[in-house]
Design a protein around this motif. Sequence first.
Motif, mmCIF file in Angstrom:
data_model
loop_
_atom_site.group_PDB
_atom_site.id
_atom_site.type_symbol
_atom_site.label_atom_id
_atom_site.label_comp_id
_atom_site.label_asym_id
_atom_site.label_seq_id
_atom_site.Cartn_x
_atom_site.Cartn_y
_atom_site.Cartn_z
ATOM 1 N N UNK A 1 -27.172 15.454 -41.009
ATOM 2 C CA UNK A 1 -25.850 15.836 -39.948
ATOM 3 C C UNK A 1 -24.710 15.640 -41.026
ATOM 4 N N UNK A 2 -23.737 16.624 -41.299
ATOM 5 C CA UNK A 2 -22.563 16.497 -41.912
ATOM 6 C C UNK A 2 -21.485 16.394 -40.939
ATOM 7 N N UNK A 3 -20.868 15.184 -40.806
ATOM 8 C CA UNK A 3 -19.518 15.166 -39.897
ATOM 9 C C UNK A 3 -18.693 16.301 -39.867
ATOM 10 N N UNK A 4 -17.993 16.662 -38.592
ATOM 11 C CA UNK A 4 -17.103 17.717 -38.562
ATOM 12 C C UNK A 4 -15.663 17.159 -38.896
ATOM 13 N N UNK A 5 -15.565 15.724 -39.180
ATOM 14 C CA UNK A 5 -14.467 15.188 -39.750
ATOM 15 C C UNK A 5 -14.318 15.827 -41.230
ATOM 16 N N UNK A 6 -15.074 16.296 -41.831
ATOM 17 C CA UNK A 6 -15.047 17.002 -43.199
ATOM 18 C C UNK A 6 -13.979 18.169 -43.033
ATOM 19 N N UNK A 7 -14.014 18.831 -42.165
ATOM 20 C CA UNK A 7 -13.037 20.021 -41.923
ATOM 21 C C UNK A 7 -11.497 19.801 -41.769
ATOM 22 N N UNK A 8 -11.233 18.776 -40.919
ATOM 23 C CA UNK A 8 -9.967 18.180 -40.842
ATOM 24 C C UNK A 8 -9.216 17.560 -42.238
ATOM 25 N N UNK A 9 -10.278 17.086 -42.859
ATOM 26 C CA UNK A 9 -9.903 16.240 -44.261
ATOM 27 C C UNK A 9 -9.649 17.472 -45.338
ATOM 28 N N UNK A 10 -10.505 18.529 -45.243
ATOM 29 C CA UNK A 10 -10.488 19.731 -46.344
ATOM 30 C C UNK A 10 -8.996 20.401 -46.023
ATOM 31 N N UNK A 11 -8.674 20.548 -44.779
ATOM 32 C CA UNK A 11 -7.649 21.405 -44.237
ATOM 33 C C UNK A 11 -6.371 20.671 -44.518
ATOM 34 N N UNK A 12 -6.341 19.374 -44.495
ATOM 35 C CA UNK A 12 -5.150 18.536 -44.775
ATOM 36 C C UNK A 12 -5.001 18.318 -46.563
ATOM 37 N N UNK A 13 -6.034 18.412 -47.169
ATOM 38 C CA UNK A 13 -5.993 18.455 -48.432
ATOM 39 C C UNK A 13 -5.409 19.733 -48.983
ATOM 40 N N UNK A 14 -5.574 20.665 -48.476
ATOM 41 C CA UNK A 14 -4.905 21.959 -48.699
ATOM 42 C C UNK A 14 -3.665 22.133 -48.527
ATOM 43 N N UNK A 15 -3.086 21.164 -47.268
ATOM 44 C CA UNK A 15 -1.758 21.409 -47.030
ATOM 45 C C UNK A 15 -1.092 20.879 -48.106
ATOM 46 N N UNK A 16 -1.520 19.877 -48.857
ATOM 47 C CA UNK A 16 -0.816 19.129 -50.125
ATOM 48 C C UNK A 16 -0.706 20.060 -51.336
ATOM 49 N N UNK A 17 -1.708 21.093 -51.456
ATOM 50 C CA UNK A 17 -1.450 21.832 -52.713
ATOM 51 C C UNK A 17 0.018 22.389 -52.988
ATOM 52 N N UNK A 18 0.939 23.035 -52.033
ATOM 53 C CA UNK A 18 2.000 23.324 -52.479
ATOM 54 C C UNK A 18 2.784 22.537 -53.113
ATOM 55 N N UNK A 19 2.534 21.383 -52.741
ATOM 56 C CA UNK A 19 3.624 20.357 -53.516
ATOM 57 C C UNK A 19 3.266 19.952 -54.935
ATOM 58 N N UNK A 20 2.298 20.627 -55.549
ATOM 59 C CA UNK A 20 1.840 20.599 -56.768
ATOM 60 C C UNK A 20 1.964 19.327 -57.551
ATOM 61 N N UNK A 21 1.303 18.094 -56.801
ATOM 62 C CA UNK A 21 1.166 16.907 -57.092
ATOM 63 C C UNK A 21 -0.250 16.494 -57.126
ATOM 64 N N UNK A 22 -0.967 16.449 -58.306
ATOM 65 C CA UNK A 22 -2.275 16.318 -58.396
ATOM 66 C C UNK A 22 -3.057 15.305 -57.698
ATOM 67 N N UNK A 23 -2.610 14.230 -57.237
ATOM 68 C CA UNK A 23 -3.250 13.158 -56.576
ATOM 69 C C UNK A 23 -2.927 13.151 -54.981
ATOM 70 N N UNK A 24 -2.140 13.819 -54.694
ATOM 71 C CA UNK A 24 -1.261 14.246 -53.332
ATOM 72 C C UNK A 24 -2.621 14.755 -52.279
ATOM 73 N N UNK A 25 -3.443 15.506 -52.488
ATOM 74 C CA UNK A 25 -4.630 15.792 -51.537
ATOM 75 C C UNK A 25 -5.454 14.898 -51.263
ATOM 76 N N UNK A 26 -5.574 13.848 -52.106
ATOM 77 C CA UNK A 26 -6.615 12.752 -51.480
ATOM 78 C C UNK A 26 -6.029 11.954 -50.448
ATOM 79 N N UNK A 27 -4.814 11.433 -50.521
ATOM 80 C CA UNK A 27 -4.284 10.863 -49.159
ATOM 81 C C UNK A 27 -3.974 11.624 -48.009
ATOM 82 N N UNK A 28 -3.733 13.121 -48.134
ATOM 83 C CA UNK A 28 -3.746 14.010 -47.094
ATOM 84 C C UNK A 28 -5.194 14.304 -46.445
ATOM 85 N N UNK A 29 -6.136 14.316 -47.302
ATOM 86 C CA UNK A 29 -7.493 14.356 -46.794
ATOM 87 C C UNK A 29 -7.764 12.909 -46.065
ATOM 88 N N UNK A 30 -7.626 11.850 -46.288
ATOM 89 C CA UNK A 30 -7.828 10.450 -45.751
ATOM 90 C C UNK A 30 -6.972 10.653 -44.397
#
Length: 127
Positions: free
Chosen positions: A14-43
């Motif tokens: 089983x793969x948790x459905x919590x992976x999807x909101x984590x991925x979506x939030x990490x993608x929201x951080x991409x426009x800020x162009x800060x390399x480490x920012x997707x990780x806290x957004x995913x968390x």
Amino acid sequence: MVRTTGWLQIGRLPISSGVWPALACSLLALPFNVPWLPFPFAAAGFAVWKLWILYVQPSSRAVNLDSTAVSALAPGEWFRPYGSIGPAAEVAATRLEPDGWLHIALTGGRELTLAPEYRVRRVRLRS
């Protein structure tokens, strides 16, 4: 009927459905162009999802087992009435109607009428 967390299952894994909101939030951080920012957004996305399924709209973990005809279900068994994902229900009683349809009473009072050969997934609740 019990709401489940929407686990994606590959084989018995089983793969948790919590992976999807984590991925979506990490993608929201991409426009800020800060390399480490997707990780806290995913968390943060995962944390919000976890709080949602624990406190706002509680759910249970379920693992899909075998596929079977609805006529093979017995009282006390858990199954997914709407395919391989979605809510799970416990059979309270079954009764074959004179017109050939199978009447299934679920624990909690809900009732379904299905064709006896309709395929469902048995499940095992983990929580």
